[in-house]
Design a protein around this motif. Structure first.
Motif, PDB file in Angstrom:
ATOM      1  N   VAL A  23       0.801  -1.218   0.000  1.00 27.92           N
ATOM      2  CA  VAL A  23       0.000   0.000   0.000  1.00 27.92           C
ATOM      3  C   VAL A  23       0.839   1.276   0.000  1.00 27.92           C
ATOM      4  O   VAL A  23       0.303   2.343  -0.267  1.00 27.92           O
ATOM      5  CB  VAL A  23      -0.984   0.030   1.190  1.00 27.92           C
ATOM      6  N   THR A  24       2.117   1.170   0.268  1.00 31.78           N
ATOM      7  CA  THR A  24       2.978   2.358   0.257  1.00 31.78           C
ATOM      8  C   THR A  24       3.760   2.402  -1.047  1.00 31.78           C
ATOM      9  O   THR A  24       3.816   1.429  -1.798  1.00 31.78           O
ATOM     10  CB  THR A  24       3.977   2.325   1.433  1.00 31.78           C
ATOM     11  N   ALA A  25       4.392   3.540  -1.318  1.00 32.04           N
ATOM     12  CA  ALA A  25       5.219   3.664  -2.517  1.00 32.04           C
ATOM     13  C   ALA A  25       6.356   2.635  -2.487  1.00 32.04           C
ATOM     14  O   ALA A  25       6.664   2.000  -3.500  1.00 32.04           O
ATOM     15  CB  ALA A  25       5.782   5.084  -2.617  1.00 32.04           C
ATOM     16  N   LYS A  26       6.951   2.459  -1.323  1.00 35.08           N
ATOM     17  CA  LYS A  26       8.020   1.471  -1.181  1.00 35.08           C
ATOM     18  C   LYS A  26       7.482   0.066  -1.438  1.00 35.08           C
ATOM     19  O   LYS A  26       8.138  -0.754  -2.093  1.00 35.08           O
ATOM     20  CB  LYS A  26       8.613   1.550   0.237  1.00 35.08           C
ATOM     21  N   GLY A  27       6.281  -0.211  -0.968  1.00 34.23           N
ATOM     22  CA  GLY A  27       5.662  -1.506  -1.193  1.00 34.23           C
ATOM     23  C   GLY A  27       5.417  -1.776  -2.668  1.00 34.23           C
ATOM     24  O   GLY A  27       5.628  -2.887  -3.160  1.00 34.23           O
ATOM     25  N   HIS A  28       4.974  -0.742  -3.399  1.00 34.50           N
ATOM     26  CA  HIS A  28       4.747  -0.895  -4.837  1.00 34.50           C
ATOM     27  C   HIS A  28       6.069  -1.184  -5.558  1.00 34.50           C
ATOM     28  O   HIS A  28       6.112  -1.995  -6.486  1.00 34.50           O
ATOM     29  CB  HIS A  28       4.079   0.344  -5.423  1.00 34.50           C
ATOM     30  N   GLN A  29       7.143  -0.532  -5.126  1.00 33.76           N
ATOM     31  CA  GLN A  29       8.459  -0.793  -5.706  1.00 33.76           C
ATOM     32  C   GLN A  29       8.894  -2.224  -5.419  1.00 33.76           C
ATOM     33  O   GLN A  29       9.434  -2.911  -6.298  1.00 33.76           O
ATOM     34  CB  GLN A  29       9.495   0.190  -5.153  1.00 33.76           C
ATOM     35  N   VAL A  85       9.726  -5.265  -8.163  1.00 35.41           N
ATOM     36  CA  VAL A  85      10.976  -6.037  -8.171  1.00 35.41           C
ATOM     37  C   VAL A  85      10.676  -7.539  -8.076  1.00 35.41           C
ATOM     38  O   VAL A  85      11.279  -8.351  -8.776  1.00 35.41           O
ATOM     39  CB  VAL A  85      11.923  -5.588  -7.020  1.00 35.41           C
ATOM     40  N   LEU A  86       9.721  -7.903  -7.202  1.00 36.44           N
ATOM     41  CA  LEU A  86       9.337  -9.306  -7.086  1.00 36.44           C
ATOM     42  C   LEU A  86       8.790  -9.837  -8.404  1.00 36.44           C
ATOM     43  O   LEU A  86       9.117 -10.957  -8.831  1.00 36.44           O
ATOM     44  CB  LEU A  86       8.302  -9.491  -5.981  1.00 36.44           C
ATOM     45  N   LYS A  87       7.981  -9.030  -9.092  1.00 37.00           N
ATOM     46  CA  LYS A  87       7.422  -9.442 -10.383  1.00 37.00           C
ATOM     47  C   LYS A  87       8.510  -9.612 -11.428  1.00 37.00           C
ATOM     48  O   LYS A  87       8.507 -10.574 -12.200  1.00 37.00           O
ATOM     49  CB  LYS A  87       6.396  -8.410 -10.862  1.00 37.00           C
ATOM     50  N   GLN A  88       9.464  -8.661 -11.453  1.00 35.30           N
ATOM     51  CA  GLN A  88      10.560  -8.721 -12.421  1.00 35.30           C
ATOM     52  C   GLN A  88      11.388  -9.983 -12.246  1.00 35.30           C
ATOM     53  O   GLN A  88      11.913 -10.539 -13.219  1.00 35.30           O
ATOM     54  CB  GLN A  88      11.472  -7.503 -12.273  1.00 35.30           C
ATOM     55  N   ASN A  89      11.522 -10.438 -11.015  1.00 34.57           N
ATOM     56  CA  ASN A  89      12.329 -11.618 -10.721  1.00 34.57           C
ATOM     57  C   ASN A  89      11.486 -12.898 -10.622  1.00 34.57           C
ATOM     58  O   ASN A  89      11.976 -13.914 -10.142  1.00 34.57           O
ATOM     59  CB  ASN A  89      13.114 -11.405  -9.421  1.00 34.57           C
ATOM     60  N   ASN A  90      10.231 -12.817 -11.059  1.00 36.42           N
ATOM     61  CA  ASN A  90       9.305 -13.963 -11.013  1.00 36.42           C
ATOM     62  C   ASN A  90       9.219 -14.598  -9.619  1.00 36.42           C
ATOM     63  O   ASN A  90       9.242 -15.822  -9.465  1.00 36.42           O
ATOM     64  CB  ASN A  90       9.698 -15.021 -12.048  1.00 36.42           C
ATOM     65  N   LEU A  91       9.105 -13.750  -8.587  1.00 34.19           N
ATOM     66  CA  LEU A  91       9.037 -14.233  -7.201  1.00 34.19           C
ATOM     67  C   LEU A  91       7.649 -14.103  -6.608  1.00 34.19           C
ATOM     68  O   LEU A  91       7.456 -14.336  -5.429  1.00 34.19           O
ATOM     69  CB  LEU A  91      10.052 -13.465  -6.346  1.00 34.19           C
TER      70      LEU A  91
END
Length: 87
Positions: free
Chosen positions: A69-75, A79-85
């Protein structure tokens, strides 16, 4: 068996306790075995207020900690999506 994060388990258990407590209060049941003669109006009002604060606090903690829910959380999610995690 999955390895669960200790903080997640604690927040989830506290949230369930808060929700059960609030449901009982809404139904007019006292979670504590106290007779009406033992409880005056001030104590009852304080208990209800404390229960509400506890429920709101645990709900916000469980929602905020387990969601992006925070900007840091969205980042972090990106990153998790980019690394297929992600699931």
């Amino acid at each position: 068996m999955k390895n669960y994060d200790k903080g997640t388990v604690i927040r989830t258990v506290l949230l369930l306790i808060a929700l059960i407590n609030q449901t009982m209060l809404m139904l007019g049941k006292s979670p504590l075995d106290i007779t009406d003669a033992q409880v005056n109006q001030l104590t009852d009002a304080l208990y209800t207020a404390d229960s509400l604060i506890f429920m709101i606090g645990t709900t916000l903690a469980a929602w905020f900690k387990n969601n992006y829910v925070t900007a840091k959380g969205h980042q972090q999610k990106a990153v998790l999506k980019q690394n297929n995690l992600t699931k």
